[in-house]
Design a protein around this motif. Structure first.
Motif, mmCIF file in Angstrom:
data_model
loop_
_atom_site.group_PDB
_atom_site.id
_atom_site.type_symbol
_atom_site.label_atom_id
_atom_site.label_comp_id
_atom_site.label_asym_id
_atom_site.label_seq_id
_atom_site.Cartn_x
_atom_site.Cartn_y
_atom_site.Cartn_z
ATOM 1 N N GLY A 140 48.583 32.871 34.906
ATOM 2 C CA GLY A 140 49.843 32.690 34.202
ATOM 3 C C GLY A 140 50.526 31.396 34.593
ATOM 4 N N ALA A 141 51.636 31.111 33.911
ATOM 5 C CA ALA A 141 52.362 29.875 34.167
ATOM 6 C C ALA A 141 53.770 29.972 33.593
ATOM 7 C CB ALA A 141 51.627 28.681 33.552
ATOM 8 N N SER A 142 54.623 29.074 34.042
ATOM 9 C CA SER A 142 55.932 28.837 33.449
ATOM 10 C C SER A 142 55.905 27.490 32.749
ATOM 11 C CB SER A 142 57.024 28.852 34.525
ATOM 12 O OG SER A 142 57.114 30.118 35.138
ATOM 13 N N TYR A 143 56.685 27.372 31.676
ATOM 14 C CA TYR A 143 56.611 26.178 30.820
ATOM 15 C C TYR A 143 58.016 25.717 30.446
ATOM 16 C CZ TYR A 143 51.916 28.125 30.111
ATOM 17 O OH TYR A 143 50.661 28.655 30.297
ATOM 18 N N GLU A 144 58.117 24.423 30.175
ATOM 19 C CA GLU A 144 59.346 23.831 29.681
ATOM 20 C C GLU A 144 59.013 22.795 28.612
ATOM 21 O OE1 GLU A 144 61.545 22.197 32.915
ATOM 22 O OE2 GLU A 144 61.914 24.140 33.875
ATOM 23 N N PRO A 145 59.969 22.467 27.760
ATOM 24 C CA PRO A 145 59.715 21.433 26.764
ATOM 25 C C PRO A 145 59.505 20.076 27.426
ATOM 26 C CG PRO A 145 61.654 22.739 26.196
ATOM 27 C CD PRO A 145 61.294 23.094 27.599
ATOM 28 N N SER A 199 52.072 27.352 37.925
ATOM 29 C CA SER A 199 51.023 28.275 37.483
ATOM 30 C C SER A 199 50.484 29.070 38.656
ATOM 31 C CB SER A 199 49.880 27.506 36.802
ATOM 32 O OG SER A 199 49.264 26.614 37.712
ATOM 33 N N PHE A 200 49.765 30.132 38.328
ATOM 34 C CA PHE A 200 49.118 30.964 39.346
ATOM 35 C C PHE A 200 47.873 31.582 38.740
ATOM 36 C CE2 PHE A 200 52.199 33.575 37.085
ATOM 37 C CZ PHE A 200 51.463 34.696 36.734
ATOM 38 N N VAL A 201 46.952 32.013 39.588
ATOM 39 C CA VAL A 201 45.734 32.671 39.133
ATOM 40 C C VAL A 201 45.195 33.517 40.278
ATOM 41 C CG1 VAL A 201 44.241 30.732 39.816
ATOM 42 C CG2 VAL A 201 43.473 32.328 38.028
ATOM 43 N N SER A 202 44.605 34.668 39.951
ATOM 44 C CA SER A 202 43.936 35.477 40.964
ATOM 45 C C SER A 202 42.835 34.656 41.622
ATOM 46 C CB SER A 202 43.341 36.731 40.318
ATOM 47 O OG SER A 202 44.347 37.560 39.779
ATOM 48 N N GLN A 203 42.477 35.072 42.832
ATOM 49 C CA GLN A 203 41.501 34.320 43.608
ATOM 50 C C GLN A 203 40.191 35.095 43.757
ATOM 51 O OE1 GLN A 203 42.201 31.026 44.779
ATOM 52 N NE2 GLN A 203 43.832 31.462 43.273
ATOM 53 N N VAL A 204 39.097 34.365 43.789
ATOM 54 C CA VAL A 204 37.800 34.966 44.102
ATOM 55 C C VAL A 204 37.877 35.583 45.496
ATOM 56 C CG1 VAL A 204 35.376 34.453 44.571
ATOM 57 C CG2 VAL A 204 36.514 33.399 42.612
#
Length: 420
Positions: free
Chosen positions: A373-378, A388-393
């Protein structure tokens, strides 16, 4: 961060609690038409109606009376979710929020006259138009396949009967048979979706048909959460899944629905089930409205307003907005920005700075959940990721189980947020 229904709705309420509508500019109530009742369109309609407190007349045009979410449909394929859990009605939007829900097909937009025409013969005027039609498929993107073949080689990338058909086909495969998936090129709806689907099919086959094989024909060099999926496949489904990328013909696949064959790099192979996910484009009504430039509809990053018509907004999968993936979470997030912008246009209410977010969860095996997932702005020209973030192996089983449980809470929360 843990999301559940209570927290999801609480955060949504906090954002909008201060958005009480001032008096409408002019005498008659301004009219907003929303085309498409999915995660984007239904959310936009609900928030405009709710936060304007009746100051804006909102009409939602959606052909189906029961909407089945494409997100989480893979869990139904894998046997973790009931089909009925995917279905949602529009009754609350009509009864509790005063939205005019018209079950019909929008077939034309006259942007000069500011009207929408429907298959049922209605011509509806608007002051602002929100277009959220999801996706359609690019004809000829998979040689040998078009929508007339979807009952033999289903896409199941629009949830409903296609999802039921694919589940039946998988469960009815002959012993030791082959399931093939033709994966789509970028960009497409739900980037991790095809690979979660592979995981769910592998789970079903491991229980019902353990000698069956899975073949993935992929035109892309890489895909979302690739390391996580490949780690999970090796752990849970070792030797059952083969992926052929573009170096070995994954980008030049032909299908033959009549004989249930695929052709890869000139080699013909018989398969038992073939899930064809074609290249995608904005839903047809966006093109008919003249809001597309190529396959997608370009929008401004600050409010998802069409770059081709200031009275129109395009959100969700159909939009070309920048860094956000095409997902239900993205559409829901964008819809709240659009609702605020539309109210500001029509009632003079306060316009808040746009903030966007997205998370995509995937289930690899029972209680083995991962997310990104992530956060976004114009940005200056498009929506940009700011964190952003992501699960890890290599994560432990307890964390993966909690990630899966978090996804269930999110589904319940977002569906309440969309459909009331």
């Amino acid at each position: 961060m843990t999301l559940n229904r209570r927290l999801f709705l609480a955060s949504a309420t906090a954002v909008t609690a201060t958005l009480a509508a001032p008096a409408v500019l002019g005498q008659a109530r301004p009219r907003v038409i929303v085309i498409g009742g999915g995660a984007g369109g239904a959310t936009a309609a609900r928030y405009i109606a709710k936060d304007s407190d009746g100051a804006i007349d909102v009409t939602l045009i959606e052909p189906t009376r029961q909407y089945y979410t494409c997100f989480f449909s893979n869990l139904y394929l894998g046997g973790f979710w009931e089909y009925e859990n995917l279905g949602h009605s529009y009754g609350t939007l009509a009864a509790d929020y005063g939205i005019n829900v018209l079950h019909d097909w929008a077939v034309g937009v006259d942007r000069d006259a500011k009207t929408v025409s429907t298959a049922g013969g209605h011509t509806l005027p608007y002051d602002r138009l929100i277009v959220a039609p999801g996706i359609d498929f690019i004809e000829g993107s998979v040689p040998g396949w078009d929508v007339s073949a979807q009952d033999v080689m289903p896409h199941a990338y629009k949830a409903g009967s296609q999802t039921q058909l694919l589940k039946h086909q998988v469960e009815s495969m002959r012993e030791g048979g082959t399931f093939a998936m033709v994966a789509p090129p970028n960009p497409y709806r739900c980037p991790p979706g095809p690979y979660e689907r592979v995981s769910m099919v592998a789970h079903v086959l491991s229980q019902r048909n353990p000698t069956a094989k899975i073949l993935v024909l992929d035109p892309k060099e890489s895909f979302s959460k690739q390391g996580l999926f490949e780690e999970g496949w090796a752990r849970h489904y070792s030797g059952r899944i083969e992926r052929i990328g573009p170096d070995f013909g994954g980008d030049a696949v032909e299908v033959r629905p009549d004989s249930m064959e695929i052709v890869v790099d000139g080699e013909v192979q018989a398969v038992d089930v073939c899930n064809v996910i074609p290249a995608q484009k904005a839903g047809r009504i966006a093109e008919l409205a003249g809001l597309t430039d190529g396959n997608w509809a370009p929008v401004t990053p600050t409010d998802m307003r069409s770059r081709l018509d200031e009275a129109c907004f395009v959100l969700g999968d159909a939009s070309a907005q920048g860094a956000m993936p095409k997902s239900g979470f993205s559409a829901n997030s964008q819809a709240k920005v659009v609702a605020n912008a539309v109210r500001a246009d029509l009632t003079g209410s306060r316009l808040f700075p746009a903030r966007y977010s997205n998370t995509c969860w995937s289930l690899i095996a029972p209680e083995d959940g991962v997310k990104v997932g992530a956060s976004y702005e114009p940005g200056a020209d498009q929506i940009e990721s700011v964190s952003s973030f992501v699960s890890q192996v290599g994560e432990d089983a307890d964390l993966r189980r909690r990630t899966y449980e978090e996804s269930i809470g999110w589904y319940e929360g977002i569906c309440a947020d969309i459909f009331g």
